[in-house]
Design an enzyme around this catalytic site. Structure first.
Site, PDB file in Angstrom:
ATOM      1  N   ASP A  91       0.826  -1.206   0.000  1.00 25.04           N
ATOM      2  CA  ASP A  91       0.000   0.000   0.000  1.00 25.04           C
ATOM      3  C   ASP A  91       0.864   1.261   0.000  1.00 25.04           C
ATOM      4  O   ASP A  91       2.044   1.214   0.341  1.00 25.04           O
ATOM      5  CB  ASP A  91      -0.875   0.048   1.266  1.00 25.04           C
ATOM      6  CG  ASP A  91      -1.943  -1.026   1.250  1.00 25.04           C
ATOM      7  OD1 ASP A  91      -2.200  -1.607   0.185  1.00 25.04           O
ATOM      8  OD2 ASP A  91      -2.523  -1.282   2.332  1.00 25.04           O
ATOM      9  N   TYR A 100       5.639  -9.711   7.916  1.00 31.45           N
ATOM     10  CA  TYR A 100       5.512  -8.259   8.046  1.00 31.45           C
ATOM     11  C   TYR A 100       5.850  -7.848   9.473  1.00 31.45           C
ATOM     12  O   TYR A 100       5.619  -8.594  10.424  1.00 31.45           O
ATOM     13  CB  TYR A 100       4.082  -7.798   7.739  1.00 31.45           C
ATOM     14  CG  TYR A 100       3.768  -7.649   6.277  1.00 31.45           C
ATOM     15  CD1 TYR A 100       4.041  -6.466   5.603  1.00 31.45           C
ATOM     16  CD2 TYR A 100       3.176  -8.685   5.560  1.00 31.45           C
ATOM     17  CE1 TYR A 100       3.743  -6.316   4.251  1.00 31.45           C
ATOM     18  CE2 TYR A 100       2.871  -8.551   4.213  1.00 31.45           C
ATOM     19  CZ  TYR A 100       3.156  -7.358   3.565  1.00 31.45           C
ATOM     20  OH  TYR A 100       2.857  -7.209   2.234  1.00 31.45           O
TER      21      TYR A 100
END
Lengths: 244, 244
Positions: free
Chosen positions: B52, B110
């Site tokens: 993103d 992540y």
């Protein structure tokens, strides 16, 4: 009228230095506009120093006058919420009417960070200067000691420097390494325009064999900017501590 | 024709994610334009993942085809010199024609960084999310374990998610503290749109007493995005490792 002293810090990447400019965004303007947004007052903040475009401050002091009676703690929280993420107030306190952040400053410590690696670290963008040649920090630490003392730094300030008196006293100057990061720390009673960046550039000349430790002493007498090293880029430079 | 695999890293602050966009600058476009500048070839790079806007990558893989015979080492140096400071190639090597950075990816890790302090650190701009309430990392680590395993993560992906199959397997999820910095690390065989940011937001609901550890398990069955926590901001999110 209240007299206030504030300790702030900022990441200078997005700003044209501290001091208000006519045609570019500076830290001073953002702070003054934010205080006005909070209190409705047009305040002028006096900074302890100018800093160049892109230069950072881990510690920087302001003095200013304000009518608004807001508690220091409440002011700190509110101004931090309104300011952008790259400018922070660290503390605010009442001070004597006579205190002036710049005139009362007795000295400062700057740190210059150099990332000494052939690899590239994208998270150091605007935070350190990447220097890919081998660097001998012990040699440069020895060379840095040549600058300590009271000297005329005419050879080590920008040709645009308008100061008549270019004599300053460097009280400490050291070069050390932590992994790939090399730190240049220099303290003095005052600094001329671009002085730290030219001192670091001159030490890099020593690293590259363009100057010897002994030749540094001779540069003071030359009083000629062109004999010293290059002006290294601003993004590795941090105003680290301010002494009162 | 040569087949190449590259490991890269980037600070995503200035980019609209990895994937090429029509009306905004993305990492993919910058890399393809840079390779074209270097070799004259119009290359399409396949990334291991979309990220993103504002999300960072400490490790990210590309696969691409190229005619130019430049040595991998020379290509690495040249492309790094041409790329902006916030995108770095870490390694480049020849690979099998069949290798595809996205399709061959077996899983990813992540990390989400949360700066848990009432003080403001201007050098963390775009690097971590500041959360000023007290945070119990031991409680959140326990809650995070509820997500481990094969589950339908329909409640934990953006309502804009277009994937039919929302079942994923989380292999590890831990929360730990280092001073004021709290790290959320999660590994899975795949992630849905905004999934990590919603998982972290859901753990913050647990911190704030809006959800209990036990209620997390019930959210899988609800398959309703509105029952989970908020989507925390992108700037604290780092693609940390990619597994093949």
């Amino acid at each position: 009228m209240r007299y206030l002293k504030a300790k702030i810090a900022y990441d200078g990447s997005c700003y044209h230095g501290f001091q208000r400019q006519n045609n570019a965004i500076a830290v001073q303007q953002v702070i003054e506009d934010t205080i006005c947004e909070l209190t409705g007052e047009e305040v002028t903040v006096n900074g302890c120093s100018r800093t160049d475009t892109g230069v950072h401050a881990r510690e920087f002091f302001l003095s200013f006058k304000m009518e608004n009676p807001i508690h220091c703690e409440g002011f700190l929280r509110a101004v931090n919420n309104l300011l952008p993420d790259d400018i922070a107030f660290l503390s605010v306190e009442e001070c004597d009417e006579s205190f002036h952040a710049r005139y009362d400053c007795k000295g400062k410590e700057y740190e210059y960070l150099l990332f000494n690696s052939r690899a590239k670290d994208p998270f150091l963008k605007n935070k350190a200067y990447r220097y890919t040649y081998p660097l001998d920090e012990k040699l440069l630490d020895k060379a840095a000691k040549q600058f300590i003392g009271k000297h005329d730094f005419k050879s080590f300030c920008s040709a645009d420097c308008t100061k008549e008196n270019t004599v300053r006293t460097i009280t400490d100057f050291s070069v050390s390494r932590n992994g790939d990061m090399v730190s240049f720390k220099v303290s003095a009673d005052g600094f001329l325009y671009n002085m730290v960046r030219i001192l670091v550039g001159t030490l890099l000349y020593v690293n590259e064999g363009k100057l010897t430790c002994e030749q540094i002493a001779e540069l003071f007498d030359k009083k000629d900017r062109t004999k010293a090293g290059v002006t290294v880029p601003p993004q590795g430079l941090y105003l680290n501590r301010v002494f009162y």
